[in-house]
Design an enzyme around this catalytic site. Structure first.
Site, PDB file in Angstrom:
ATOM      1  N   ASP A  28      -0.932  -5.558  -5.512  1.00 45.89           N
ATOM      2  CA  ASP A  28      -1.705  -6.801  -5.396  1.00 45.89           C
ATOM      3  C   ASP A  28      -2.663  -6.990  -6.562  1.00 45.89           C
ATOM      4  O   ASP A  28      -3.700  -7.620  -6.424  1.00 45.89           O
ATOM      5  CB  ASP A  28      -2.474  -6.835  -4.073  1.00 45.89           C
ATOM      6  CG  ASP A  28      -3.455  -5.683  -3.944  1.00 45.89           C
ATOM      7  OD1 ASP A  28      -3.412  -4.757  -4.783  1.00 45.89           O
ATOM      8  OD2 ASP A  28      -4.271  -5.721  -3.011  1.00 45.89           O
ATOM      9  N   ASP A  81      -7.609  -8.404  -9.078  1.00 46.36           N
ATOM     10  CA  ASP A  81      -7.132  -8.134  -7.724  1.00 46.36           C
ATOM     11  C   ASP A  81      -7.000  -9.499  -7.048  1.00 46.36           C
ATOM     12  O   ASP A  81      -7.976 -10.246  -6.970  1.00 46.36           O
ATOM     13  CB  ASP A  81      -8.198  -7.257  -7.035  1.00 46.36           C
ATOM     14  CG  ASP A  81      -7.916  -7.008  -5.571  1.00 46.36           C
ATOM     15  OD1 ASP A  81      -7.350  -7.887  -4.912  1.00 46.36           O
ATOM     16  OD2 ASP A  81      -8.266  -5.925  -5.088  1.00 46.36           O
ATOM     17  N   LYS A 111     -14.557   2.633  -1.452  1.00 46.73           N
ATOM     18  CA  LYS A 111     -15.489   1.668  -0.848  1.00 46.73           C
ATOM     19  C   LYS A 111     -16.891   2.287  -0.702  1.00 46.73           C
ATOM     20  O   LYS A 111     -17.384   2.514   0.413  1.00 46.73           O
ATOM     21  CB  LYS A 111     -14.989   1.188   0.525  1.00 46.73           C
ATOM     22  CG  LYS A 111     -13.517   0.746   0.571  1.00 46.73           C
ATOM     23  CD  LYS A 111     -13.299  -0.580  -0.098  1.00 46.73           C
ATOM     24  CE  LYS A 111     -11.902  -1.133  -0.023  1.00 46.73           C
ATOM     25  NZ  LYS A 111     -10.745  -0.369  -0.403  1.00 46.73           N
TER      26      LYS A 111
HETATM   27  N1  GDD Z   1       3.818   0.569   1.706  1.00 46.30           N
HETATM   28  C1  GDD Z   1       2.536   0.511   2.043  1.00 46.30           C
HETATM   29  N2  GDD Z   1       2.135   1.040   3.219  1.00 46.30           N
HETATM   30  N3  GDD Z   1       1.685  -0.099   1.199  1.00 46.30           N
HETATM   31  C2  GDD Z   1       0.386  -0.166   1.568  1.00 46.30           C
HETATM   32  C3  GDD Z   1      -0.097   0.358   2.775  1.00 46.30           C
HETATM   33  C4  GDD Z   1       0.840   0.999   3.657  1.00 46.30           C
HETATM   34  O1  GDD Z   1       0.524   1.475   4.760  1.00 46.30           O
HETATM   35  N4  GDD Z   1      -1.431   0.120   2.844  1.00 46.30           N
HETATM   36  C5  GDD Z   1      -1.763  -0.539   1.709  1.00 46.30           C
HETATM   37  N5  GDD Z   1      -0.662  -0.714   0.947  1.00 46.30           N
HETATM   38  C6  GDD Z   1      -0.585  -1.376  -0.381  1.00 46.30           C
HETATM   39  C7  GDD Z   1      -1.160  -2.775  -0.373  1.00 46.30           C
HETATM   40  O2  GDD Z   1      -0.118  -3.731  -0.140  1.00 46.30           O
HETATM   41  C8  GDD Z   1      -1.726  -2.906  -1.774  1.00 46.30           C
HETATM   42  O3  GDD Z   1      -0.744  -3.350  -2.690  1.00 46.30           O
HETATM   43  C9  GDD Z   1      -2.107  -1.474  -2.134  1.00 46.30           C
HETATM   44  O4  GDD Z   1      -1.380  -0.623  -1.255  1.00 46.30           O
HETATM   45  C10 GDD Z   1      -3.617  -1.216  -1.997  1.00 46.30           C
HETATM   46  O5  GDD Z   1      -4.006  -1.485  -0.677  1.00 46.30           O
HETATM   47  P1  GDD Z   1      -5.176  -2.535  -0.338  1.00 46.30           P
HETATM   48  O6  GDD Z   1      -5.260  -2.609   1.145  1.00 46.30           O
HETATM   49  O7  GDD Z   1      -5.010  -3.794  -1.096  1.00 46.30           O
HETATM   50  O8  GDD Z   1      -6.427  -1.710  -0.818  1.00 46.30           O
HETATM   51  P2  GDD Z   1      -7.788  -2.251  -1.508  1.00 46.30           P
HETATM   52  O9  GDD Z   1      -7.536  -3.431  -2.341  1.00 46.30           O
HETATM   53  O10 GDD Z   1      -8.812  -2.358  -0.434  1.00 46.30           O
HETATM   54  O11 GDD Z   1      -8.180  -0.982  -2.440  1.00 46.30           O
HETATM   55  C11 GDD Z   1      -7.232  -0.414  -3.321  1.00 46.30           C
HETATM   56  O12 GDD Z   1      -7.125  -1.170  -4.514  1.00 46.30           O
HETATM   57  C12 GDD Z   1      -8.328  -1.241  -5.347  1.00 46.30           C
HETATM   58  C13 GDD Z   1      -7.967  -2.026  -6.596  1.00 46.30           C
HETATM   59  O13 GDD Z   1      -7.613  -3.331  -6.255  1.00 46.30           O
HETATM   60  C14 GDD Z   1      -7.700   1.028  -3.627  1.00 46.30           C
HETATM   61  O14 GDD Z   1      -6.647   1.668  -4.337  1.00 46.30           O
HETATM   62  C15 GDD Z   1      -8.994   1.019  -4.439  1.00 46.30           C
HETATM   63  O15 GDD Z   1      -9.332   2.339  -4.794  1.00 46.30           O
HETATM   64  C16 GDD Z   1      -8.796   0.182  -5.697  1.00 46.30           C
HETATM   65  O16 GDD Z   1     -10.031   0.109  -6.438  1.00 46.30           O
HETATM   66 MG    MG Z   2      -6.073  -4.782  -2.638  1.00 50.57          MG
END
Ligand code: GDD
Ligand code: MG
Length: 355
Positions: free
Chosen positions: A107, A218, A158
């Site tokens: 994403d 993001d 976070k």
């Molecule tokens: N296959 C799969 N299964 N993908 C997953 C799952 C799961 O259970 N959970 C989350 N994802 C995918 C989401 O679709 C996304 O592309 C990515 O893993 C990160 O998950 P998010 O839920 O979007 O996390 P975030 O945005 O709160 O935080 C993450 O991204 C940040 C940067 O944008 C973390 O990696 C942070 O450390 C990072 O800074």
């Molecule tokens: Mg995200």
């Protein structure tokens, strides 16, 4: 070279846009978002891509298929229940045949230089390399502290306000050596950010951070989604295959779009495939009109996104608004989004409405 893209999240913050369409295939300037990541990986020689999917996997498959049309091979790794970022990577790693791999959060819109990341990784003899970008507010991300040698010293997912020691955060692009996959427990929900990364630090496994100066966004919220579209229109995202899209002046034009010669103003915009734009319409200020839409006479679309198969009736005016797919905005309607308004898929807005 192989890559894994994590695309199993629910995209809840992008609702209602993600009610029917999974976040990874929501269009950015009329191309499914994942195409940007696929083109990025391809640009750096990754031609086998494993999509770690869960929720709405079939919709993703229908849109992207085998990957042949992009010149890559796409393999679908399907979770029956969400395994978290770590569990998803573990399941997907079965397809790596003992190789290391790039891993991307699905994403993030970025043109990160993966060659530089990989060379850095090898130079440092790292087992895991993570990319970092600076942000104003790290509380929504994974905060990463490093030492003067770019080695990761702390990873706080976070962080609370009182835990902010740096503005550098995890950008969601990694390279893992294959042996790292053995450290992730199979078949259970497990997080890279809260599980694996702290464990690497504890076990003193070589874990390095590559600082990226490349484009990074993001796309988690409607506001960011609008910004992503705007940045692609402005050619800020440097993925050559995308910049090859057909352009007339500052307007991207999809195949078989029918744009009347009497369209009044068309600038910094995109018009999708088979979309019809009638005389006297105005489409400007970073607006994107999707595929198979009809924009009737005299309609004005300013700073807005109209998704596929929607109809905008004559003399309507739409400002700072995202209109979902299959919507009908009847003539003489005025929608002013203020900071931003989102109208969900399939909405019907009667004539003369003021919203
Ligand atoms: N296959 C799969 N299964 N993908 C997953 C799952 C799961 O259970 N959970 C989350 N994802 C995918 C989401 O679709 C996304 O592309 C990515 O893993 C990160 O998950 P998010 O839920 O979007 O996390 P975030 O945005 O709160 O935080 C993450 O991204 C940040 C940067 O944008 C973390 O990696 C942070 O450390 C990072 O800074
Ligand atoms: Mg995200």
């Amino acid at each position: 070279m192989k890559g894994i893209i994590l695309v199993g999240g629910f995209g809840t913050r992008l609702r209602p846009l993600t009610t029917n369409t999974p976040k990874p295939v929501i269009p950015i300037v009329n191309k499914p978002f994942l195409v940007y990541q696929i083109e990025l990986l391809k640009m750096y020689g990754v031609n086998e891509i494993i999509l770690a999917t869960g929720h709405l996997s079939n919709t993703i498959k229908k849109i992207l298929g085998t990957g042949e049309s992009f010149g890559v091979k796409i393999i679908y790794s399907l979770e029956n229940q969400p395994l978290g970022t770590g569990g998803a990577v573990k399941l997907a790693s079965r397809h790596l045949d003992g190789q290391g791999a790039f891993i991307l959060n699905g994403d993030v819109l970025t043109d990160i230089n993966l060659d530089k990341l990989y060379n850095f990784h090898k130079e440092k003899k790292a087992k895991v390399t993570i990319s970092l970008v600076p942000v104003a507010d790290p509380t929504k991300f994974g905060l990463v502290e490093t030492n003067e040698n770019n080695q990761v010293r702390a990873f706080v997912e976070k962080p609370g306000q009182n835990e902010i020691t740096t503005n550098m955060i995890n950008a969601g692009a990694y390279y893992f050596e294959n042996e790292i996959f053995d450290m992730i427990p199979p078949g259970v929900n497990y997080s890279l950010e809260r599980g694996l990364y702290p464990m690497l630090l504890e076990k003193k496994i070589p874990f390095y951070a590559y600082n990226s100066n490349d484009y990074w966004l993001d796309i988690g919220t409607p506001k960011k989604y609008l910004e992503a579209n705007k940045d692609v229109l402005e050619d800020k995202v440097n993925i050559p295959a995308l910049l090859d899209m057909k352009k007339s002046g500052s307007v991207f034009i999809g195949d078989n779009a029918q744009i009347s010669k009497k369209v009044r103003m068309l600038s910094m915009a995109a018009i999708g495939e088979k979309t019809i734009v009638q005389p006297g319409a105005t489409i400007t200020d970073h607006s994107v009109v999707g595929n198979h839409c009809i924009i009737e006479e005299g309609a004005q679309i300013l700073g807005s996104i109209i998704l596929d198969n929607s109809f905008i009736g004559k003399n309507s005016k739409i400002v700072n608004t995202i209109i979902g797919q299959n919507c009908k905005v009847m003539p003489y309607t005025f929608i002013e989004g203020g900071l931003l308004k989102v109208i969900g898929d399939g909405a019907y807005i009667p004539e003369y409405s003021i919203i």
